[in-house]
Write a protein that holds these residues in place. Structure first.
Motif, PDB file in Angstrom:
ATOM      1  N   ALA A 116       0.832  -1.206   0.000  1.00 29.87           N
ATOM      2  CA  ALA A 116       0.000   0.000   0.000  1.00 29.87           C
ATOM      3  C   ALA A 116       0.863   1.251   0.000  1.00 29.87           C
ATOM      4  CB  ALA A 116      -0.924  -0.001   1.215  1.00 29.87           C
ATOM      5  N   ARG A 117       1.915   1.268   0.811  1.00 34.90           N
ATOM      6  CA  ARG A 117       2.796   2.429   0.873  1.00 34.90           C
ATOM      7  C   ARG A 117       3.585   2.588  -0.433  1.00 34.90           C
ATOM      8  NH1 ARG A 117       3.006   4.492   5.938  1.00 34.90           N
ATOM      9  NH2 ARG A 117       2.343   3.134   7.652  1.00 34.90           N
ATOM     10  N   GLU A 118       4.067   1.478  -0.963  1.00 36.19           N
ATOM     11  CA  GLU A 118       4.815   1.545  -2.224  1.00 36.19           C
ATOM     12  C   GLU A 118       3.944   2.138  -3.322  1.00 36.19           C
ATOM     13  OE1 GLU A 118       7.180  -1.357  -5.399  1.00 36.19           O
ATOM     14  OE2 GLU A 118       5.958  -2.247  -3.807  1.00 36.19           O
ATOM     15  N   TYR A 119       2.706   1.672  -3.408  1.00 35.44           N
ATOM     16  CA  TYR A 119       1.808   2.184  -4.437  1.00 35.44           C
ATOM     17  C   TYR A 119       1.549   3.675  -4.238  1.00 35.44           C
ATOM     18  CZ  TYR A 119      -2.434   2.945  -7.146  1.00 35.44           C
ATOM     19  OH  TYR A 119      -3.360   3.451  -8.032  1.00 35.44           O
ATOM     20  N   ALA A 120       1.312   4.077  -2.989  1.00 36.50           N
ATOM     21  CA  ALA A 120       1.023   5.487  -2.715  1.00 36.50           C
ATOM     22  C   ALA A 120       2.193   6.377  -3.108  1.00 36.50           C
ATOM     23  CB  ALA A 120       0.692   5.673  -1.240  1.00 36.50           C
ATOM     24  N   PHE A 121       3.429   5.964  -2.792  1.00 34.65           N
ATOM     25  CA  PHE A 121       4.600   6.774  -3.126  1.00 34.65           C
ATOM     26  C   PHE A 121       4.800   6.854  -4.635  1.00 34.65           C
ATOM     27  CE2 PHE A 121       6.343   5.199   1.153  1.00 34.65           C
ATOM     28  CZ  PHE A 121       5.669   6.205   1.823  1.00 34.65           C
ATOM     29  N   ARG A 122       4.660   5.714  -5.304  1.00 32.35           N
ATOM     30  CA  ARG A 122       4.862   5.704  -6.753  1.00 32.35           C
ATOM     31  C   ARG A 122       3.789   6.543  -7.452  1.00 32.35           C
ATOM     32  NH1 ARG A 122       8.664   2.216  -8.554  1.00 32.35           N
ATOM     33  NH2 ARG A 122       9.359   0.532  -7.178  1.00 32.35           N
ATOM     34  N   ARG A 123       2.557   6.439  -6.994  1.00 33.86           N
ATOM     35  CA  ARG A 123       1.484   7.208  -7.615  1.00 33.86           C
ATOM     36  C   ARG A 123       1.692   8.704  -7.394  1.00 33.86           C
ATOM     37  NH1 ARG A 123      -3.580   5.879  -9.533  1.00 33.86           N
ATOM     38  NH2 ARG A 123      -4.933   7.700  -9.773  1.00 33.86           N
ATOM     39  N   ALA A 124       2.026   9.089  -6.164  1.00 33.34           N
ATOM     40  CA  ALA A 124       2.228  10.504  -5.866  1.00 33.34           C
ATOM     41  C   ALA A 124       3.393  11.077  -6.663  1.00 33.34           C
ATOM     42  CB  ALA A 124       2.470  10.692  -4.378  1.00 33.34           C
ATOM     43  N   ALA A 125       4.423  10.274  -6.881  1.00 34.06           N
ATOM     44  CA  ALA A 125       5.566  10.752  -7.652  1.00 34.06           C
ATOM     45  C   ALA A 125       5.177  11.073  -9.087  1.00 34.06           C
ATOM     46  CB  ALA A 125       6.682   9.700  -7.634  1.00 34.06           C
ATOM     47  N   ILE A 126       4.291  10.262  -9.660  1.00 37.85           N
ATOM     48  CA  ILE A 126       3.820  10.525 -11.024  1.00 37.85           C
ATOM     49  C   ILE A 126       2.924  11.756 -11.038  1.00 37.85           C
ATOM     50  CG2 ILE A 126       2.427   9.636 -12.929  1.00 37.85           C
ATOM     51  CD1 ILE A 126       3.292   6.806 -12.087  1.00 37.85           C
ATOM     52  N   VAL A 127       1.955  11.794 -10.144  1.00 38.92           N
ATOM     53  CA  VAL A 127       1.007  12.910 -10.095  1.00 38.92           C
ATOM     54  C   VAL A 127       1.731  14.237  -9.872  1.00 38.92           C
ATOM     55  CG1 VAL A 127      -0.895  13.925  -8.779  1.00 38.92           C
ATOM     56  CG2 VAL A 127      -0.910  11.482  -9.318  1.00 38.92           C
ATOM     57  N   GLY A 128       2.751  14.237  -9.027  1.00 39.20           N
ATOM     58  CA  GLY A 128       3.444  15.468  -8.685  1.00 39.20           C
ATOM     59  C   GLY A 128       4.574  15.862  -9.607  1.00 39.20           C
ATOM     60  N   ASN A 129       4.772  15.133 -10.694  1.00 37.20           N
ATOM     61  CA  ASN A 129       5.862  15.456 -11.625  1.00 37.20           C
ATOM     62  C   ASN A 129       5.493  16.696 -12.444  1.00 37.20           C
ATOM     63  OD1 ASN A 129       7.757  15.552 -13.743  1.00 37.20           O
ATOM     64  ND2 ASN A 129       8.087  13.344 -13.609  1.00 37.20           N
ATOM     65  N   ALA A 130       6.184  17.794 -12.167  1.00 36.36           N
ATOM     66  CA  ALA A 130       5.854  19.072 -12.808  1.00 36.36           C
ATOM     67  C   ALA A 130       6.272  19.134 -14.268  1.00 36.36           C
ATOM     68  CB  ALA A 130       6.513  20.214 -12.035  1.00 36.36           C
ATOM     69  N   ASP A 131       7.068  18.164 -14.728  1.00 37.34           N
ATOM     70  CA  ASP A 131       7.564  18.195 -16.108  1.00 37.34           C
ATOM     71  C   ASP A 131       6.660  17.460 -17.088  1.00 37.34           C
ATOM     72  OD1 ASP A 131       9.846  19.618 -15.332  1.00 37.34           O
ATOM     73  OD2 ASP A 131      10.903  17.769 -14.790  1.00 37.34           O
ATOM     74  N   LEU A 132       5.654  16.770 -16.584  1.00 38.73           N
ATOM     75  CA  LEU A 132       4.812  15.950 -17.454  1.00 38.73           C
ATOM     76  C   LEU A 132       3.435  16.576 -17.649  1.00 38.73           C
ATOM     77  CD1 LEU A 132       5.529  12.358 -16.082  1.00 38.73           C
ATOM     78  CD2 LEU A 132       6.533  13.459 -18.092  1.00 38.73           C
ATOM     79  N   TYR A 133       2.875  16.364 -18.829  1.00 40.69           N
ATOM     80  CA  TYR A 133       1.510  16.790 -19.105  1.00 40.69           C
ATOM     81  C   TYR A 133       0.527  15.705 -18.644  1.00 40.69           C
ATOM     82  CZ  TYR A 133       3.388  20.596 -21.943  1.00 40.69           C
ATOM     83  OH  TYR A 133       4.042  21.733 -22.358  1.00 40.69           O
ATOM     84  N   GLY A 134      -0.737  16.099 -18.512  1.00 43.83           N
ATOM     85  CA  GLY A 134      -1.753  15.198 -18.010  1.00 43.83           C
ATOM     86  C   GLY A 134      -1.831  13.850 -18.704  1.00 43.83           C
ATOM     87  N   PRO A 135      -1.933  13.812 -20.045  1.00 44.48           N
ATOM     88  CA  PRO A 135      -2.029  12.512 -20.715  1.00 44.48           C
ATOM     89  C   PRO A 135      -0.820  11.613 -20.444  1.00 44.48           C
ATOM     90  CG  PRO A 135      -2.729  14.267 -22.187  1.00 44.48           C
ATOM     91  CD  PRO A 135      -2.159  14.939 -20.978  1.00 44.48           C
ATOM     92  N   GLU A 136       0.372  12.195 -20.321  1.00 44.14           N
ATOM     93  CA  GLU A 136       1.559  11.394 -20.007  1.00 44.14           C
ATOM     94  C   GLU A 136       1.436  10.780 -18.612  1.00 44.14           C
ATOM     95  OE1 GLU A 136       5.384  13.419 -21.822  1.00 44.14           O
ATOM     96  OE2 GLU A 136       4.094  14.963 -20.946  1.00 44.14           O
ATOM     97  N   LYS A 137       0.993  11.583 -17.662  1.00 48.56           N
ATOM     98  CA  LYS A 137       0.827  11.074 -16.303  1.00 48.56           C
ATOM     99  C   LYS A 137      -0.227   9.974 -16.256  1.00 48.56           C
ATOM    100  CE  LYS A 137       2.024  15.417 -13.939  1.00 48.56           C
ATOM    101  NZ  LYS A 137       1.544  16.443 -12.987  1.00 48.56           N
ATOM    102  N   GLU A 138      -1.320  10.181 -16.964  1.00 45.30           N
ATOM    103  CA  GLU A 138      -2.391   9.187 -16.923  1.00 45.30           C
ATOM    104  C   GLU A 138      -1.938   7.863 -17.531  1.00 45.30           C
ATOM    105  OE1 GLU A 138      -5.801  11.204 -18.651  1.00 45.30           O
ATOM    106  OE2 GLU A 138      -6.535  11.617 -16.624  1.00 45.30           O
ATOM    107  N   ALA A 139      -1.113   7.929 -18.561  1.00 36.87           N
ATOM    108  CA  ALA A 139      -0.590   6.696 -19.152  1.00 36.87           C
ATOM    109  C   ALA A 139       0.311   5.963 -18.154  1.00 36.87           C
ATOM    110  CB  ALA A 139       0.192   7.024 -20.427  1.00 36.87           C
ATOM    111  N   LEU A 140       1.135   6.722 -17.419  1.00 31.24           N
ATOM    112  CA  LEU A 140       2.009   6.114 -16.420  1.00 31.24           C
ATOM    113  C   LEU A 140       1.202   5.539 -15.258  1.00 31.24           C
ATOM    114  CD1 LEU A 140       4.956   8.688 -16.264  1.00 31.24           C
ATOM    115  CD2 LEU A 140       4.990   6.396 -17.266  1.00 31.24           C
ATOM    116  N   LEU A 141       0.155   6.227 -14.863  1.00 31.43           N
ATOM    117  CA  LEU A 141      -0.692   5.730 -13.778  1.00 31.43           C
ATOM    118  C   LEU A 141      -1.419   4.454 -14.193  1.00 31.43           C
ATOM    119  CD1 LEU A 141      -2.216   9.079 -12.456  1.00 31.43           C
ATOM    120  CD2 LEU A 141      -0.547   7.622 -11.289  1.00 31.43           C
ATOM    121  N   GLU A 142      -1.859   4.414 -15.437  1.00 31.87           N
ATOM    122  CA  GLU A 142      -2.518   3.200 -15.934  1.00 31.87           C
ATOM    123  C   GLU A 142      -1.549   2.021 -15.914  1.00 31.87           C
ATOM    124  OE1 GLU A 142      -4.935   1.606 -19.909  1.00 31.87           O
ATOM    125  OE2 GLU A 142      -4.249   3.691 -19.772  1.00 31.87           O
ATOM    126  N   ARG A 143      -0.314   2.293 -16.309  1.00 34.93           N
ATOM    127  CA  ARG A 143       0.691   1.222 -16.288  1.00 34.93           C
ATOM    128  C   ARG A 143       1.006   0.802 -14.857  1.00 34.93           C
ATOM    129  NH1 ARG A 143       6.915   1.473 -18.625  1.00 34.93           N
ATOM    130  NH2 ARG A 143       7.646  -0.392 -17.552  1.00 34.93           N
TER     131      ARG A 143
END
Length: 375
Positions: free
Chosen positions: A206-233
């Protein structure tokens, strides 16, 4: 046991509070880790389901006052004589209805035992109290299995508390994930991989997933569709067939706020405020009813009006404050008239807020002045 117990609580609490802080405030610098080798501790190939994680977060079941009959699996001992330790308040038959050692029951019960006997003189005394307690509540074979496992568990957690001093500073999500990895690998080395994963797997996943998800969501260099693709993966990699269930678990408002974070870069680069607001409206329509969307927009309009009112007031008030022809009393009178004119029925509320703001700024100036004088 007192000092060891306190060390476990203090260091464990500090570690995971640090991780929670990182969860929100340290975006990932690149996506290379996700695109190459994420190095999951627990991916979908591990037998830890979303249901296991939910069970691991539930409170321990308590007795409801019904008859304390045995169910043929976990046979509690008869009530002890007067003056002996009272019967366990945890409903152990419900708690261990599936298995004695699993990823969502055993560690929670062990934490309960840690707290129940936290005032032991030392580790030996603590273990003896736990042993007596288990043999009074479980059948002999089950008590022996639980006690042997608990002894390994508590000795490992004490050793982990000492080892934590060597983990180093936590600065990035990568650091947090690496520490999480080191913690679980340490436990695996001490307990064996199977037992370590049975005891801690659900919580660590649960903690691993939360950290990995937050890291993607909080990445200021990525656009929304890129983040959503990473979250789906990420969901597919870690949860497999449960990916959609995990994605839809948070409530609508939480998912909406996360959506805004996912598209933060996109929203900041929209050509106009009108376009930005239209995009936000589309997001709201994904998660809320039409009535809820309208209420949110009413709130937006009210906030915008209040901001406009305050901006107008500040502009006119600055002219009054800079007018050398006004005395102090005249200036105060005209400021009050201006407040009535701009804020109407809300003028008194604004004046109370303004008084608190001025007082707070005064206190800060005095504090800073004292700080400078003490140097």
């Amino acid at each position: 046991m007192n000092s060891s117990k306190k060390r476990i609580i203090a260091i464990g609490g500090l570690l995971f509070l640090s991780m929670v802080f990182l969860y929100w405030f340290f975006p990932r610098d690149t996506t290379s880790e996700y695109e190459a080798d994420p190095g999951y501790l627990y991916d979908k190939s591990h037998n830890i389901t979303y249901e296991d994680v939910k069970k691991a977060r539930q409170p321990l079941p308590r007795h409801t006052g019904k008859s304390d009959e045995t169910d043929g699996r976990t046979a509690a001992a008869p009530q002890a004589a007067t003056g002996a330790e009272p019967r366990e308040e945890i409903d152990i038959r419900q708690l261990f209805s599936e298995a004695l050692i699993n990823s969502y029951t055993t560690a929670r019960y062990f934490k309960h035992l840690e707290n129940r006997f936290k005032d032991s003189v030392n580790l030996g005394d603590h273990l003896e109290q736990v042993r007596q307690h288990l043999f009074s509540e479980f059948s002999e074979s089950e008590a022996r299995q639980l006690f042997e496992t608990y002894q390994k568990y508590i000795e490992t957690e004490i050793a982990l508390a000492d080892q934590f001093r060597q983990f180093g500073l936590v600065r990035t999500p990568e650091d947090a994930l690496e520490i999480l990895r080191q913690i679980q690998e340490f436990r695996r080395a001490r307990l064996g991989e199977e037992l370590a994963d049975q005891l801690f797997g659900a919580e660590v996943k649960a903690r691993e997933y939360a950290f990995r998800r937050a890291a993607i969501v909080g990445n200021a260099d990525l656009y929304g569709p890129e983040k959503e693709a990473l979250l789906e993966r990420l969901n597919e990699d870690m949860w497999g067939d449960e990916a959609e269930t995990v994605e839809s678990h948070p409530n609508a408002y939480t998912r909406y706020r996360e959506k805004l974070s996912i598209y933060e870069k996109d929203l900041s680069e929209t050509p106009s405020e009108e376009t930005r607001q239209q995009k936000i409206r589309e997001f709201r329509q994904q998660f809320f009813t039409p009535e809820a969307v309208e209420r949110l927009e009413d709130v937006d309009r009210q906030i915008a009006r209040e901001r406009q009112q305050e901006t107008l007031y500040r502009e006119k008030a600055s002219l009054l404050l800079e007018n050398p022809d006004l005395t102090g009393a005249d200036r105060e009178q005209k400021l009050r008239q201006l407040q009535d004119e701009v804020f109407g029925e809300q003028a008194e509320a604004f004046r109370r807020s303004e008084t608190m703001r001025i007082e707070r700024e005064k206190m800060m100036r005095e504090y800073e002045g004292k700080g400078l004088q003490s140097r």
